[in-house]
Design a protein around this motif. Structure first.
Motif, PDB file in Angstrom:
ATOM      1  N   HIS A  15       0.907  -1.284  -0.102  1.00  0.00           N
ATOM      2  CA  HIS A  15      -0.085  -0.019  -0.061  1.00  0.00           C
ATOM      3  C   HIS A  15       0.897   1.158  -0.076  1.00  0.00           C
ATOM      4  O   HIS A  15       0.530   2.156  -0.698  1.00  0.00           O
ATOM      5  CB  HIS A  15      -0.931  -0.068   1.204  1.00  0.00           C
ATOM      6  CG  HIS A  15      -1.724   1.127   1.529  1.00  0.00           C
ATOM      7  ND1 HIS A  15      -2.717   1.834   0.673  1.00  0.00           N
ATOM      8  CD2 HIS A  15      -1.515   2.350   2.245  1.00  0.00           C
ATOM      9  CE1 HIS A  15      -3.178   2.980   0.957  1.00  0.00           C
ATOM     10  NE2 HIS A  15      -2.501   3.130   1.675  1.00  0.00           N
ATOM     11  N   CYS A  16       1.879   1.317   0.886  1.00  0.00           N
ATOM     12  CA  CYS A  16       2.696   2.518   1.085  1.00  0.00           C
ATOM     13  C   CYS A  16       3.436   2.869  -0.314  1.00  0.00           C
ATOM     14  O   CYS A  16       3.623   3.892  -0.691  1.00  0.00           O
ATOM     15  CB  CYS A  16       3.575   2.316   2.130  1.00  0.00           C
ATOM     16  SG  CYS A  16       2.918   2.596   3.607  1.00  0.00           S
ATOM     17  N   ARG A  17       4.152   1.827  -0.901  1.00  0.00           N
ATOM     18  CA  ARG A  17       4.635   1.982  -2.070  1.00  0.00           C
ATOM     19  C   ARG A  17       3.842   2.464  -3.021  1.00  0.00           C
ATOM     20  O   ARG A  17       4.455   2.885  -4.209  1.00  0.00           O
ATOM     21  CB  ARG A  17       5.521   0.552  -2.341  1.00  0.00           C
ATOM     22  CG  ARG A  17       6.786   0.515  -1.370  1.00  0.00           C
ATOM     23  CD  ARG A  17       7.726  -0.682  -1.756  1.00  0.00           C
ATOM     24  NE  ARG A  17       8.795  -0.939  -0.867  1.00  0.00           N
ATOM     25  CZ  ARG A  17       9.750  -1.704  -1.005  1.00  0.00           C
ATOM     26  NH1 ARG A  17       9.646  -2.429  -2.186  1.00  0.00           N
ATOM     27  NH2 ARG A  17      10.883  -1.792  -0.234  1.00  0.00           N
ATOM     28  N   ASP A  18       2.640   1.997  -3.128  1.00  0.00           N
ATOM     29  CA  ASP A  18       1.827   2.237  -4.266  1.00  0.00           C
ATOM     30  C   ASP A  18       1.167   3.708  -4.133  1.00  0.00           C
ATOM     31  O   ASP A  18       0.335   4.178  -4.969  1.00  0.00           O
ATOM     32  CB  ASP A  18       0.514   1.071  -4.685  1.00  0.00           C
ATOM     33  CG  ASP A  18       1.387  -0.023  -5.099  1.00  0.00           C
ATOM     34  OD1 ASP A  18       2.340   0.011  -5.879  1.00  0.00           O
ATOM     35  OD2 ASP A  18       0.679  -0.997  -4.955  1.00  0.00           O
ATOM     36  N   PHE A  38       9.903   8.731  -9.227  1.00  0.00           N
ATOM     37  CA  PHE A  38       9.652   7.525  -9.161  1.00  0.00           C
ATOM     38  C   PHE A  38       9.836   6.685  -7.592  1.00  0.00           C
ATOM     39  O   PHE A  38       9.247   5.771  -7.366  1.00  0.00           O
ATOM     40  CB  PHE A  38      10.051   6.514 -10.207  1.00  0.00           C
ATOM     41  CG  PHE A  38      11.570   6.469 -10.286  1.00  0.00           C
ATOM     42  CD1 PHE A  38      11.908   5.429  -9.711  1.00  0.00           C
ATOM     43  CD2 PHE A  38      12.304   7.288 -10.710  1.00  0.00           C
ATOM     44  CE1 PHE A  38      13.568   5.110  -9.555  1.00  0.00           C
ATOM     45  CE2 PHE A  38      13.820   7.091 -10.652  1.00  0.00           C
ATOM     46  CZ  PHE A  38      14.321   6.164 -10.118  1.00  0.00           C
ATOM     47  N   TYR A  39      10.802   7.485  -7.109  1.00  0.00           N
ATOM     48  CA  TYR A  39      11.341   6.815  -5.884  1.00  0.00           C
ATOM     49  C   TYR A  39      10.667   7.510  -4.626  1.00  0.00           C
ATOM     50  O   TYR A  39      11.202   6.893  -3.392  1.00  0.00           O
ATOM     51  CB  TYR A  39      12.785   6.760  -5.783  1.00  0.00           C
ATOM     52  CG  TYR A  39      13.281   7.775  -5.986  1.00  0.00           C
ATOM     53  CD1 TYR A  39      13.648   8.822  -4.821  1.00  0.00           C
ATOM     54  CD2 TYR A  39      13.941   8.574  -7.158  1.00  0.00           C
ATOM     55  CE1 TYR A  39      14.464   9.885  -4.937  1.00  0.00           C
ATOM     56  CE2 TYR A  39      14.533   9.669  -7.125  1.00  0.00           C
ATOM     57  CZ  TYR A  39      14.631  10.493  -6.222  1.00  0.00           C
ATOM     58  OH  TYR A  39      15.543  11.799  -6.434  1.00  0.00           O
ATOM     59  N   ASP A  40       9.880   8.703  -4.532  1.00  0.00           N
ATOM     60  CA  ASP A  40       9.491   9.216  -3.622  1.00  0.00           C
ATOM     61  C   ASP A  40       8.548   8.405  -2.704  1.00  0.00           C
ATOM     62  O   ASP A  40       8.727   8.457  -1.485  1.00  0.00           O
ATOM     63  CB  ASP A  40       8.796  10.515  -3.887  1.00  0.00           C
ATOM     64  CG  ASP A  40       9.764  11.841  -4.284  1.00  0.00           C
ATOM     65  OD1 ASP A  40      11.135  11.615  -3.950  1.00  0.00           O
ATOM     66  OD2 ASP A  40       9.387  12.434  -5.082  1.00  0.00           O
ATOM     67  N   TRP A  92       8.515   5.205  -2.595  1.00  0.00           N
ATOM     68  CA  TRP A  92       9.480   4.109  -1.680  1.00  0.00           C
ATOM     69  C   TRP A  92      10.210   4.812  -0.706  1.00  0.00           C
ATOM     70  O   TRP A  92      10.306   4.110   0.380  1.00  0.00           O
ATOM     71  CB  TRP A  92      10.623   3.574  -2.834  1.00  0.00           C
ATOM     72  CG  TRP A  92      11.643   2.667  -2.321  1.00  0.00           C
ATOM     73  CD1 TRP A  92      11.224   1.313  -2.099  1.00  0.00           C
ATOM     74  CD2 TRP A  92      12.891   2.657  -1.628  1.00  0.00           C
ATOM     75  NE1 TRP A  92      12.189   0.568  -1.547  1.00  0.00           N
ATOM     76  CE2 TRP A  92      13.183   1.547  -1.307  1.00  0.00           C
ATOM     77  CE3 TRP A  92      13.397   3.808  -1.648  1.00  0.00           C
ATOM     78  CZ2 TRP A  92      14.466   1.241  -0.816  1.00  0.00           C
ATOM     79  CZ3 TRP A  92      14.692   3.609  -1.120  1.00  0.00           C
ATOM     80  CH2 TRP A  92      15.077   2.378  -0.698  1.00  0.00           C
ATOM     81  N   LEU A  93      10.657   5.976  -0.767  1.00  0.00           N
ATOM     82  CA  LEU A  93      11.322   6.519   0.347  1.00  0.00           C
ATOM     83  C   LEU A  93      10.245   6.783   1.535  1.00  0.00           C
ATOM     84  O   LEU A  93      10.653   6.694   2.770  1.00  0.00           O
ATOM     85  CB  LEU A  93      12.075   7.936   0.001  1.00  0.00           C
ATOM     86  CG  LEU A  93      13.431   7.950  -0.908  1.00  0.00           C
ATOM     87  CD1 LEU A  93      13.673   9.236  -1.265  1.00  0.00           C
ATOM     88  CD2 LEU A  93      14.343   7.323  -0.012  1.00  0.00           C
ATOM     89  N   ARG A  94       9.034   7.354   1.198  1.00  0.00           N
ATOM     90  CA  ARG A  94       8.323   7.402   2.153  1.00  0.00           C
ATOM     91  C   ARG A  94       7.955   6.321   3.022  1.00  0.00           C
ATOM     92  O   ARG A  94       7.509   6.038   4.211  1.00  0.00           O
ATOM     93  CB  ARG A  94       6.790   8.241   1.698  1.00  0.00           C
ATOM     94  CG  ARG A  94       7.037   9.522   1.431  1.00  0.00           C
ATOM     95  CD  ARG A  94       5.499  10.208   1.184  1.00  0.00           C
ATOM     96  NE  ARG A  94       4.956   9.681   0.008  1.00  0.00           N
ATOM     97  CZ  ARG A  94       5.094  10.057  -1.159  1.00  0.00           C
ATOM     98  NH1 ARG A  94       5.880  11.100  -1.503  1.00  0.00           N
ATOM     99  NH2 ARG A  94       4.456   9.483  -2.360  1.00  0.00           N
ATOM    100  N   ALA A  95       7.809   5.170   2.280  1.00  0.00           N
ATOM    101  CA  ALA A  95       7.246   3.733   2.970  1.00  0.00           C
ATOM    102  C   ALA A  95       8.345   3.336   3.686  1.00  0.00           C
ATOM    103  O   ALA A  95       8.194   2.491   4.647  1.00  0.00           O
ATOM    104  CB  ALA A  95       7.130   2.971   1.790  1.00  0.00           C
ATOM    105  N   GLN A  96       9.653   3.496   3.539  1.00  0.00           N
ATOM    106  CA  GLN A  96      10.746   2.966   4.147  1.00  0.00           C
ATOM    107  C   GLN A  96      10.941   2.877   5.657  1.00  0.00           C
ATOM    108  O   GLN A  96      11.009   2.078   6.387  1.00  0.00           O
ATOM    109  CB  GLN A  96      12.155   3.541   3.917  1.00  0.00           C
ATOM    110  CG  GLN A  96      12.697   2.909   2.305  1.00  0.00           C
ATOM    111  CD  GLN A  96      12.819   1.482   2.432  1.00  0.00           C
ATOM    112  OE1 GLN A  96      13.261   0.975   3.149  1.00  0.00           O
ATOM    113  NE2 GLN A  96      11.982   1.137   1.286  1.00  0.00           N
ATOM    114  N   PRO A  97      10.617   4.113   6.318  1.00  0.00           N
ATOM    115  CA  PRO A  97      10.585   4.333   7.831  1.00  0.00           C
ATOM    116  C   PRO A  97       9.123   3.292   8.451  1.00  0.00           C
ATOM    117  O   PRO A  97       9.484   2.639   9.546  1.00  0.00           O
ATOM    118  CB  PRO A  97      10.158   5.678   8.192  1.00  0.00           C
ATOM    119  CG  PRO A  97      10.390   6.274   7.171  1.00  0.00           C
ATOM    120  CD  PRO A  97      10.580   5.736   5.851  1.00  0.00           C
TER     121      PRO A  97
END
Length: 158
Positions: free
Chosen positions: A49-52, A60-62, A64-69
């Motif tokens: 969900h967070c990566r989508d 394209f990677y923003d 992914w960066l928000r989902a990491q924490p």
């Protein structure tokens, strides 16, 4: 005992017996493993969900960066749940080992006491007496034998 008793502790009876302790900890471990499976599924769904989740103007990677924490936090929780389950297993073994050590302590103390008494009061043994040697030559085949091949008597040399 009833629950109104001020001295009543709910796990006192469980703590007294290593077998019931093992059963109780196994039940707790089973619950934690079930929680761990649910957390793994939650982590996977949260990751998807967070990566989508993209916001207008994202690269394209923003996402992914928000989902990491969020992913890292759930991964840490899973690690801690796994550590707790391993700790429960270890504590079960240590509880049994403690009970065995307590039961063997009296026997070990008796053995040490007997050993101490035996060391402090050794038994008296008579010194072995050597019969008087007849003739000049002894039949001892040890180091005290002849020193020369001419002293062999009736023995053969190598």
């Amino acid at each position: 005992m009833n629950s109104n008793d001020p001295d009543h502790a709910p796990l006192r009876d469980v703590a007294k017996n290593p077998e019931t302790t093992a059963l109780y900890l196994a039940d707790v471990q089973r619950v934690l493993l079930d929680i761990g499976r649910n957390l793994e599924a939650l982590a996977l769904e949260t990751r998807v969900h967070c990566r989508d989740t993209h916001v207008e103007g994202d690269r394209f990677y923003d996402a992914w960066l928000r989902a990491q924490p969020v992913e890292r936090a759930l991964k840490d929780v899973l690690k801690h749940v796994e550590g707790v389950t391993k700790g429960l297993e270890r504590s079960t073994f240590k509880r049994r080992a403690h009970d065995e050590a307590v039961s063997n302590t009296a026997k070990k103390r008796k053995e040490k006491e007997l050993e101490k008494k035996r060391k402090n009061a050794p038994t008296l043994q008579a010194a072995p007496q050597n019969p008087p040697q007849q003739g000049g030559q002894s039949q001892n085949s040890g180091y005290g034998g002849p020193t020369s091949i001419f002293d062999l008597g009736n023995k053969e040399s190598a």
